[in-house]
Design an enzyme around this catalytic site. Structure first.
Site, PDB file in Angstrom:
ATOM      1  N   VAL A 178       0.905  -1.293  -0.077  1.00  0.00           N
ATOM      2  CA  VAL A 178       0.014   0.053   0.076  1.00  0.00           C
ATOM      3  C   VAL A 178       0.956   1.153  -0.064  1.00  0.00           C
ATOM      4  O   VAL A 178       0.294   2.495  -0.039  1.00  0.00           O
ATOM      5  CB  VAL A 178      -1.103  -0.170   1.275  1.00  0.00           C
ATOM      6  N   HIS A 208      -4.163  -4.138  -2.553  1.00  0.00           N
ATOM      7  CA  HIS A 208      -4.725  -4.290  -1.283  1.00  0.00           C
ATOM      8  C   HIS A 208      -4.990  -2.509  -0.693  1.00  0.00           C
ATOM      9  O   HIS A 208      -4.998  -2.180   0.378  1.00  0.00           O
ATOM     10  CB  HIS A 208      -3.774  -4.913  -0.204  1.00  0.00           C
ATOM     11  N   THR A 254       7.336 -11.717  -1.565  1.00  0.00           N
ATOM     12  CA  THR A 254       6.157 -11.958  -0.795  1.00  0.00           C
ATOM     13  C   THR A 254       6.043 -13.439  -0.223  1.00  0.00           C
ATOM     14  O   THR A 254       6.563 -14.349  -0.906  1.00  0.00           O
ATOM     15  CB  THR A 254       4.940 -11.682  -1.768  1.00  0.00           C
TER      16      THR A 254
END
Ligand code: APR
Length: 237
Positions: free
Chosen positions: A90, A106, A181
């Site tokens: 974000v 997100h 990730t």
């Protein structure tokens, strides 16, 4: 000759070297905060002020960090390739590094929207989303439609409105690159499975990732070093 398409799936690890902590590494954000309390729709309903404070703090911190060489290397891929960045992050570091096509699965820290969106089912239109930069919002700060302003973040328990667009970008990719990730949060974690059989998948992460997909080449390095290795692989293609 049309440029080859690269889709880059990124997570918190790509921003780690910029000084933004990841979520699930030792000392990560979720070691210090319970995501169900500070990052879920239930948490918002229970104590909206706490979530406003949590995101105000993270938004203010964003002002003091900068993109790192991995963000810049991902942006530089656009010289030779048709690049889409699909990020779970974000933060705005991909934008600030120069990437021009970014899908924030997100949400985005610098943006807010009304708590009650224009559509009956609670969803919202992009016209209702405002960029407030690094400033704070508080209880009582209202959107033009009169409802409380809330962070433009996809919280646990909420739908991921941009997942279809992201799937499309993975399906069309000639090369898939995954950076930083842990692939633990769905639907983002399942995106790589949509890659066509002919598309090689490269995954940059210093930790072992329990994926046993023969299409995946694991570049075991931090993002900045891994991107240098990835660039050499591309040069030798
Ligand atoms: N370079 C590359 N990868 C790194 C680095 C680094 N310098 N440091 C850590 N990593 C890796 C870790 O090994 C781990 O695999 O980045 C990954 C970070 O995983 P998470 O902390 O789980 O972050 P992420 O996968 O982005 O989380 C997904 O979970 O809580 C939600 O919404 C939140 O978007 C987030 C989602």
């Amino acid at each position: 000759m049309a440029k080859k398409k690269i889709t880059v799936l990124t997570g918190a690890g790509v921003s780690a070297e910029s000084g933004i902590s990841t979520f699930r590494d030792n000392g990560g954000l979720w070691d210090n905060y319970d995501p169900q309390v500070v990052a879920s729709i239930e948490g918002w309903r229970h104590d909206p002020g706490m979530l406003l404070d949590f995101y105000n703090l993270r938004r203010a911190q964003l002002k003091d960090v900068s993109p790192n060489a991995a963000h810049r290397a991902i942006a530089a891929l656009e010289e030779e390739y048709d690049v889409t960045v699909v990020t779970q992050n974000v933060d705005n570091l991909h934008e600030r590094a120069g990437s021009t096509r970014i899908i924030h699965l997100h949400g985005e820290l610098t943006k807010v929207r009304p708590e009650r969106g224009v559509y009956d089912n609670g969803s919202f239109s992009e016209q209702e989303v405002f960029d407030i930069g690094y400033s704070a919002i508080h209880l009582g700060d209202k959107a033009p439609n009169g409802s409380q302003l809330r962070p433009h973040i996809v919280w646990f328990g909420e739908a991921v409105p941009k997942i279809e667009d992201a799937i499309e970008r993975v399906i069309r990719a000639d090369i898939l690159l995954i950076v930083g990730t842990s692939l633990q949060v769905y639907p983002a974690a399942g995106l790589y499975r949509y890659a066509k059989d002919s598309a090689p998948i490269y995954l940059i992460d210093p930790q072992d990732i329990p994926l046993r997909d023969p299409r995946i080449t694991h570049i075991r390095a931090v993002a900045t070093e891994g991107m240098e290795i990835f660039k050499k692989i591309l040069e030798n293609k």
